[in-house]
Each structure stands twice: as structure tokens, then as C-alpha cells.
Design a protein around this motif. Structure first.
Motif, PDB file in Angstrom:
ATOM      1  N   VAL A  10      13.141   5.537 -10.837  1.00 45.24           N
ATOM      2  CA  VAL A  10      12.175   4.567 -10.318  1.00 45.24           C
ATOM      3  C   VAL A  10      11.346   3.982 -11.455  1.00 45.24           C
ATOM      4  O   VAL A  10      11.153   2.768 -11.552  1.00 45.24           O
ATOM      5  CB  VAL A  10      11.254   5.231  -9.269  1.00 45.24           C
ATOM      6  N   ALA A  11      10.870   4.850 -12.342  1.00 43.44           N
ATOM      7  CA  ALA A  11      10.052   4.396 -13.468  1.00 43.44           C
ATOM      8  C   ALA A  11      10.833   3.482 -14.393  1.00 43.44           C
ATOM      9  O   ALA A  11      10.295   2.472 -14.899  1.00 43.44           O
ATOM     10  CB  ALA A  11       9.512   5.600 -14.242  1.00 43.44           C
ATOM     11  N   GLU A  12      12.105   3.788 -14.609  1.00 48.90           N
ATOM     12  CA  GLU A  12      12.894   2.965 -15.526  1.00 48.90           C
ATOM     13  C   GLU A  12      13.120   1.561 -14.960  1.00 48.90           C
ATOM     14  O   GLU A  12      13.040   0.569 -15.690  1.00 48.90           O
ATOM     15  CB  GLU A  12      14.220   3.660 -15.828  1.00 48.90           C
ATOM     16  N   PRO A  70      18.650  -2.619   1.815  1.00 45.25           N
ATOM     17  CA  PRO A  70      18.748  -2.109   0.442  1.00 45.25           C
ATOM     18  C   PRO A  70      18.029  -0.772   0.271  1.00 45.25           C
ATOM     19  O   PRO A  70      17.030  -0.489   0.933  1.00 45.25           O
ATOM     20  CB  PRO A  70      18.050  -3.204  -0.383  1.00 45.25           C
ATOM     21  N   GLY A  71      18.565   0.050  -0.639  1.00 41.14           N
ATOM     22  CA  GLY A  71      17.913   1.297  -0.995  1.00 41.14           C
ATOM     23  C   GLY A  71      16.713   1.036  -1.887  1.00 41.14           C
ATOM     24  O   GLY A  71      16.421  -0.103  -2.270  1.00 41.14           O
ATOM     25  N   LEU A  72      16.015   2.095  -2.243  1.00 44.00           N
ATOM     26  CA  LEU A  72      14.776   1.958  -2.997  1.00 44.00           C
ATOM     27  C   LEU A  72      14.975   1.279  -4.350  1.00 44.00           C
ATOM     28  O   LEU A  72      14.258   0.334  -4.697  1.00 44.00           O
ATOM     29  CB  LEU A  72      14.140   3.334  -3.191  1.00 44.00           C
ATOM     30  N   LEU A  73      15.953   1.736  -5.131  1.00 38.40           N
ATOM     31  CA  LEU A  73      16.151   1.146  -6.458  1.00 38.40           C
ATOM     32  C   LEU A  73      16.612  -0.305  -6.345  1.00 38.40           C
ATOM     33  O   LEU A  73      16.178  -1.166  -7.128  1.00 38.40           O
ATOM     34  CB  LEU A  73      17.163   1.971  -7.258  1.00 38.40           C
ATOM     35  N   ASP A  74      17.464  -0.594  -5.369  1.00 34.22           N
ATOM     36  CA  ASP A  74      17.899  -1.982  -5.165  1.00 34.22           C
ATOM     37  C   ASP A  74      16.715  -2.860  -4.775  1.00 34.22           C
ATOM     38  O   ASP A  74      16.615  -4.018  -5.196  1.00 34.22           O
ATOM     39  CB  ASP A  74      18.972  -2.055  -4.082  1.00 34.22           C
ATOM     40  N   HIS A 127       0.796  -1.230   0.000  1.00 33.10           N
ATOM     41  CA  HIS A 127       0.000   0.000   0.000  1.00 33.10           C
ATOM     42  C   HIS A 127       0.824   1.272   0.000  1.00 33.10           C
ATOM     43  O   HIS A 127       0.258   2.360  -0.134  1.00 33.10           O
ATOM     44  CB  HIS A 127      -0.928   0.004   1.220  1.00 33.10           C
ATOM     45  N   ASP A 128       2.140   1.181   0.155  1.00 32.88           N
ATOM     46  CA  ASP A 128       2.972   2.380   0.145  1.00 32.88           C
ATOM     47  C   ASP A 128       2.961   2.989  -1.254  1.00 32.88           C
ATOM     48  O   ASP A 128       2.452   2.395  -2.211  1.00 32.88           O
ATOM     49  CB  ASP A 128       4.398   2.022   0.591  1.00 32.88           C
ATOM     50  N   LEU A 129       3.553   4.184  -1.389  1.00 34.30           N
ATOM     51  CA  LEU A 129       3.458   4.906  -2.651  1.00 34.30           C
ATOM     52  C   LEU A 129       4.112   4.165  -3.820  1.00 34.30           C
ATOM     53  O   LEU A 129       3.637   4.236  -4.942  1.00 34.30           O
ATOM     54  CB  LEU A 129       4.067   6.296  -2.492  1.00 34.30           C
ATOM     55  N   ILE A 130       5.197   3.431  -3.559  1.00 34.33           N
ATOM     56  CA  ILE A 130       5.830   2.687  -4.646  1.00 34.33           C
ATOM     57  C   ILE A 130       4.919   1.549  -5.109  1.00 34.33           C
ATOM     58  O   ILE A 130       4.759   1.307  -6.308  1.00 34.33           O
ATOM     59  CB  ILE A 130       7.204   2.144  -4.215  1.00 34.33           C
ATOM     60  N   ALA A 131       4.295   0.871  -4.162  1.00 32.83           N
ATOM     61  CA  ALA A 131       3.355  -0.186  -4.526  1.00 32.83           C
ATOM     62  C   ALA A 131       2.201   0.381  -5.344  1.00 32.83           C
ATOM     63  O   ALA A 131       1.741  -0.226  -6.325  1.00 32.83           O
ATOM     64  CB  ALA A 131       2.830  -0.885  -3.273  1.00 32.83           C
ATOM     65  N   ARG A 132       1.730   1.556  -4.950  1.00 33.55           N
ATOM     66  CA  ARG A 132       0.641   2.194  -5.705  1.00 33.55           C
ATOM     67  C   ARG A 132       1.099   2.592  -7.110  1.00 33.55           C
ATOM     68  O   ARG A 132       0.342   2.473  -8.085  1.00 33.55           O
ATOM     69  CB  ARG A 132       0.152   3.438  -4.953  1.00 33.55           C
ATOM     70  N   ALA A 160       5.119   2.590 -17.354  1.00 28.05           N
ATOM     71  CA  ALA A 160       5.832   2.985 -16.135  1.00 28.05           C
ATOM     72  C   ALA A 160       5.994   4.495 -16.229  1.00 28.05           C
ATOM     73  O   ALA A 160       6.794   5.000 -17.012  1.00 28.05           O
ATOM     74  CB  ALA A 160       7.183   2.294 -16.054  1.00 28.05           C
ATOM     75  N   ALA A 161       5.199   5.216 -15.443  1.00 30.17           N
ATOM     76  CA  ALA A 161       5.072   6.654 -15.634  1.00 30.17           C
ATOM     77  C   ALA A 161       5.936   7.465 -14.678  1.00 30.17           C
ATOM     78  O   ALA A 161       6.193   7.059 -13.542  1.00 30.17           O
ATOM     79  CB  ALA A 161       3.609   7.062 -15.462  1.00 30.17           C
ATOM     80  N   TYR A 162       6.390   8.611 -15.173  1.00 31.49           N
ATOM     81  CA  TYR A 162       6.977   9.644 -14.329  1.00 31.49           C
ATOM     82  C   TYR A 162       6.391  10.969 -14.785  1.00 31.49           C
ATOM     83  O   TYR A 162       5.820  11.084 -15.882  1.00 31.49           O
ATOM     84  CB  TYR A 162       8.503   9.651 -14.429  1.00 31.49           C
TER      85      TYR A 162
END
Length: 291
Positions: free
Chosen positions: A229-231, A278-282, A165-170, A181-183
Motif C-alpha cells: 500500500v505504501a509503495e 477493483p481491489g485496494l491496490l488497483d 475518512h476511511d483508513l486508507i484516506a487517513r 509514504a509510511a509503513y
């Protein structure tokens, strides 16, 4: 220490309860439903049934504990005014019986134009969530009554395995729905982020060590570009990466359009907190969000 935790069955709570138990603390978790109670009990914590509207229950939980970590908040944006009023009353009820005890409350990192937000910046929120800034200041003000109050300000992304439910999951779910995959814009806007296990560790350190009035930042990644993130998401999901307008993504687009990096230098110096996960991209590369 016997710790009363609101939001114990939630995303961060499910990481924090084992963190506290593993460090020798006892935990009492607030549970508003039978399902939440089962989750809390399965982690090895005691259960106190109730929700944030049950002020007598909250007072009882806080009074019988040696400290409180307040994670719960209603995130239904259609009823945000109600959620803020409820949270303000809950903070008032718990803090009234916490003199001499630690009270750690979750909040959000602020946005400061042109630079990363620091722990010294005020808790400023805009729009429907503006009242959360008032609550953050009210938490810190309880230090004047002898409460060892501190704020742990969370970034826009608290990521990790199991996040639904976090923003990345959304964002990933929205990508599947729209087929891209939008930015937003040129995608150079930056999001701060933290792994949920690192965030849980900081909440424990705050409970144990933070001085009254401390403002802490649970920030692992100071600022990850939204286009990056989108890529990664596009490559993992097999979707084209595309720039869109904020309006095309609704509420999520409005957040993605903002450049809002944040640092945690003061927090690291004060408590010796060092993110190890791990960081977000990892984390995106791990494939957790593909499922």
C-alpha cells in the motif's frame, strides 16, 4: 421491502441506498442534520430526522419498516465509551420491534493470530472498542426473539472513489503531512479490504436472504501487505517510502502494526456474493486518493 437505514448519508450508506432503490426497495434514511437529510433525499429515499440517541425515533423507524440496516456509529475515539453505550441502546430499541423482520448490523472483522479470520471466529475487540464485540453478540442474540438478525463484518479498509475518512484516506493524508509514504516495521502486515460498492451489495443480500444468526464477511482482498500500500501511495504522490515505528503514526500506527487478514469463503458460499469492483491496490492506482 421498506427498509430503514441508519447511517444512510455516510460512506457506506451512500452506496447502499442506491443499491436498495435499484433493486426495487423503498428506503427511509435516518438523518441527524439538515445536510444529511439533503443527501438522503437527493438519493431518492425518504428522510427520518433524528440520531442514535433518539430511541423513540429509532423505534418508530424500525416498526414502520419491513427491515433495518444499521450502519451508523460514532467513531470519535475520545468518546468511545459514550458511542458504545449509545449504540447498544439503539440496537435494543430497534430490535425490540423487529420480530419476524430482518435486522442487518455492521461490525468489524476480528483479528486471529497466525491465520485469516473467518465468519466462525467470535467478534472480539480490544481496548477502547472492546464493547463493540458485546454489541455484535447482542445483535445475533435477537434471533432468539424471532428477529432475522445478521452481522456484516467489515474489513479495516472500505475503499472507493469519494472516500475521505476511511483508513486508507487517513494514511494518504498522513503521508502528505509527514512527507513520506509510511509503513510500520517490515510492512508484511496484511489488511483485509473491500470496495464500498461490493460491501453495499452484500448488505442488500443479507437483508434479503441471510438466515437468522448469520455472520458475514464483506472481504474482497483477504490481506494486502501494508508495504505494498505504501509503495503504491508513494509512487502516486511522489513521496519516499519509509518504515517507521507504530508510535510515530499514533492511532493509525497501532492499527498498521497488526497482521489481521480475513476471509469471506463462508459468505460467498451462503449468499453467492462475488466482489466485482477493483481491489485496494488497483483502487489506489486509479488516483482517487491523490486528490
Amino acid at each position: 421491502m421498506r427498509v430503514f437505514v441508519t447511517g444512510a448519508s455516510g460512506w457506506i450508506g451512500r452506496a447502499l441506498v442506491p443499491e436498495l432503490l435499484g433493486s426495487g426497495h423503498e428506503v427511509v434514511g435516518l438523518a441527524r442534520s439538515a445536510e444529511a437529510a439533503e443527501t438522503v433525499a437527493a438519493m431518492g429515499a425518504d428522510v427520518l430526522r433524528g440520531d442514535l440517541t433518539d430511541l423513540d425515533v429509532l423505534e418508530k423507524g424500525a416498526e414502520s419498516a419491513d427491515g433495518v440496516v444499521h450502519l451508523a456509529f460514532g467513531h470519535d475515539f475520545s468518546r468511545m465509551d459514550t458511542a458504545i453505550r449509545t449504540d447498544a441502546a439503539a440496537v435494543g430499541a430497534m430490535s425490540a420491534v423487529l420480530a419476524g423482520k430482518p435486522f442487518v448490523a455492521a461490525s468489524g472483522t476480528p483479528m486471529v493470530p497466525g491465520r485469516p479470520a473467518t465468519e466462525q471466529d467470535d467478534s472480539v475487540f480490544a481496548g477502547p472498542v472492546a464493547g463493540r464485540g458485546d454489541i455484535a453478540r447482542a445483535v445475533l442474540a435477537t434471533a432468539e426473539r424471532g428477529v432475522r438478525a445478521s452481522l456484516v463484518r467489515l474489513p479495516r479498509s472500505v475503499h472507493g472513489e469519494g472516500d475521505a475518512h476511511d483508513l486508507i484516506a487517513r494514511l494518504v493524508a498522513l503521508g502528505r503531512e509527514k512527507g513520506i509514504a509510511a509503513y510500520v516495521g517490515d510492512g508484511t502486515q496484511r489488511w483485509p479490504a473491500v470496495h464500498v460498492l461490493d460491501a453495499a451489495h452484500l448488505f442488500r443480500l443479507a437483508l434479503e436472504q441471510a438466515p437468522a444468526g448469520a455472520v458475514l464477511h464483506a472481504v474482497g482482498d483477504e490481506g494486502v501487505r501494508i508495504r505494498d500500500v505504501a509503495e503504491v501511495a508513494g509512487r502516486r504522490l511522489g513521496l519516499p517510502v519509509k518504515s517507521v515505528t507504530a508510535e510515530e503514526l499514533g492511532f493509525l500506527g497501532a492499527i498498521l502494526a497488526l497482521d489481521q487478514p480475513a476471509s469471506a469463503n463462508t459468505t460467498r458460499e451462503l449468499l453467492g456474493w462475488r466482489p466485482t469492483q477493483p481491489g485496494l491496490l488497483d483502487d489506489l492506482e486509479q488516483g482517487y486518493y491523490d486528490r
